[in-house]
Design a protein around this motif. Structure first.
Motif, PDB file in Angstrom:
ATOM      1  N   GLU A  57       0.683  -1.252   0.111  1.00 45.81           N
ATOM      2  CA  GLU A  57      -0.042   0.116   0.202  1.00 45.81           C
ATOM      3  C   GLU A  57       1.013   1.310   0.012  1.00 45.81           C
ATOM      4  OE1 GLU A  57      -3.305   0.495  -0.089  1.00 45.81           O
ATOM      5  OE2 GLU A  57      -3.654  -1.605  -0.252  1.00 45.81           O
ATOM      6  N   LEU A  58       2.007   1.144   0.662  1.00 42.17           N
ATOM      7  CA  LEU A  58       2.993   2.432   0.875  1.00 42.17           C
ATOM      8  C   LEU A  58       3.429   2.575  -0.564  1.00 42.17           C
ATOM      9  CD1 LEU A  58       4.522   4.655   2.145  1.00 42.17           C
ATOM     10  CD2 LEU A  58       6.263   2.867   2.957  1.00 42.17           C
ATOM     11  N   GLU A  59       3.860   1.483  -1.151  1.00 39.94           N
ATOM     12  CA  GLU A  59       4.532   1.534  -2.510  1.00 39.94           C
ATOM     13  C   GLU A  59       3.352   2.028  -3.550  1.00 39.94           C
ATOM     14  OE1 GLU A  59       7.679  -1.855  -3.008  1.00 39.94           O
ATOM     15  OE2 GLU A  59       5.839  -2.623  -2.937  1.00 39.94           O
ATOM     16  N   ALA A  80       3.852   5.627  -5.559  1.00 36.92           N
ATOM     17  CA  ALA A  80       3.793   5.468  -7.145  1.00 36.92           C
ATOM     18  C   ALA A  80       2.789   6.676  -7.589  1.00 36.92           C
ATOM     19  CB  ALA A  80       3.447   4.261  -7.626  1.00 36.92           C
ATOM     20  N   ARG A  81       1.725   6.870  -6.823  1.00 33.18           N
ATOM     21  CA  ARG A  81       0.866   7.658  -7.395  1.00 33.18           C
ATOM     22  C   ARG A  81       1.114   9.122  -6.862  1.00 33.18           C
ATOM     23  NH1 ARG A  81      -2.493   4.279  -4.529  1.00 33.18           N
ATOM     24  NH2 ARG A  81      -3.077   5.635  -2.837  1.00 33.18           N
ATOM     25  N   ALA A 138      -0.280   8.487   5.041  1.00 33.28           N
ATOM     26  CA  ALA A 138      -1.249   7.605   5.901  1.00 33.28           C
ATOM     27  C   ALA A 138      -0.793   6.442   5.459  1.00 33.28           C
ATOM     28  CB  ALA A 138      -2.599   7.714   5.196  1.00 33.28           C
ATOM     29  N   ALA A 139      -0.332   5.830   4.470  1.00 33.69           N
ATOM     30  CA  ALA A 139       0.077   4.398   4.462  1.00 33.69           C
ATOM     31  C   ALA A 139       1.600   4.158   5.193  1.00 33.69           C
ATOM     32  CB  ALA A 139       0.300   4.287   2.793  1.00 33.69           C
ATOM     33  N   ASP A 140       2.220   5.221   5.226  1.00 36.15           N
ATOM     34  CA  ASP A 140       3.504   5.214   6.052  1.00 36.15           C
ATOM     35  C   ASP A 140       3.232   4.725   7.456  1.00 36.15           C
ATOM     36  OD1 ASP A 140       5.934   5.520   7.256  1.00 36.15           O
ATOM     37  OD2 ASP A 140       6.650   7.293   6.163  1.00 36.15           O
ATOM     38  N   GLY A 168      11.550  12.744  -1.755  1.00 40.40           N
ATOM     39  CA  GLY A 168      10.513  12.285  -2.832  1.00 40.40           C
ATOM     40  C   GLY A 168      10.007  10.972  -2.274  1.00 40.40           C
ATOM     41  N   PRO A 169       8.913  10.448  -3.116  1.00 41.48           N
ATOM     42  CA  PRO A 169       8.497   8.969  -3.014  1.00 41.48           C
ATOM     43  C   PRO A 169       9.585   8.163  -2.770  1.00 41.48           C
ATOM     44  CG  PRO A 169       7.289  10.182  -4.464  1.00 41.48           C
ATOM     45  CD  PRO A 169       8.404  11.047  -4.149  1.00 41.48           C
TER      46      PRO A 169
END
Length: 231
Positions: free
Chosen positions: A120-122, A126-127, A135-137, A178-179
């Motif tokens: 979910e974090l990945e 990506a988005r 939130a996913a973190d 960044g992501p």
């Protein structure tokens, strides 16, 4: 047919809804640390009474997300370098222990839950949506806490949960490059879980929290220095 994963519908009070909305708004970073929160404007926007709004504000103050300034009003909490040090060291101790315990359980469901949360974090990275990323973190770290199967540890984590979320949001917004950087921060922890190495997982959890804590402290110091130069 099994219905164990079908959650019952729960009704929330107006106060609970207001608290949830305000918390999400604060953690989104839309109002900078130290930014003023105007009761009249917020109550009108939310469509609730000032009394209901104040109840929610006091709840968020208790969580450490906002501060009440005497004779002035409310503002988003400003984390000092001491605050950051206290949060990351406490968070690191809890998450390190939780990681060790979670891996030591050697439960396939634990590893599957961690993999799902990491995916979910990945996906969020990506988005590129920063609110979804933060939130996913946090959700990934919460899964690890829950996977420790340690009620008292989980209870202590809930005490600082919202401050940890603010820590993560602030770090991701202002410190991470960044992501890809956010994914890299978690890579050693996930690698330790995949290797089923409890000690490595504990060490990686502490390293992650310490590294991000030090980066955030450095960012605060630089921001303070720039502010002093402008005055």
């Amino acid at each position: 047919m099994t219905l164990k994963n079908l959650r019952p519908v729960t009704r929330q009070s107006t106060e609970a809804i207001v608290i949830d909305n305000l918390r999400a708004f604060i953690l989104s970073g839309e109002v900078a640390a130290g930014g003023r929160l105007t009761e009249a404007a917020m109550s009108e926007q939310l469509g609730v009474s000032r009394a209901t709004l104040r109840m929610a504000l006091h709840r968020l103050a208790g969580e450490g997300l906002i501060e009440q300034i005497p004779y002035t009003g409310w503002q988003v909490a400003q984390l000092s370098q001491q605050d950051i040090w206290e949060i990351w060291t406490l968070r690191g101790a809890l998450e390190s222990l939780a990681s060790r315990l979670a891996v030591s359980r050697d439960d396939p469901q634990v590893f599957a839950a961690v993999e799902e949360a990491y995916a979910e974090l990945e996906s969020a990275c990506a988005r590129g949506n920063m609110r979804a990323i933060s939130a996913a973190d946090f959700a990934l770290h919460q899964v690890i806490i829950d996977s420790a199967d340690h009620a008292r540890l989980a209870a202590q984590y809930r005490v600082v949960e919202q401050q940890v979320r603010m820590f993560i949001s602030t770090s991701n917004l202002h410190v991470a490059t960044g992501p890809d950087d956010i994914i890299a921060q978690h890579a050693p922890l996930i690698a330790a879980f995949r290797a089923r190495d409890a000690q490595a997982a504990a060490d990686a959890a502490w390293w992650h929290d310490e590294t991000e804590g030090q980066r955030l402290i450095a960012w605060l110091a630089q921001s303070a220095a720039r502010g002093a130069e402008q005055t």
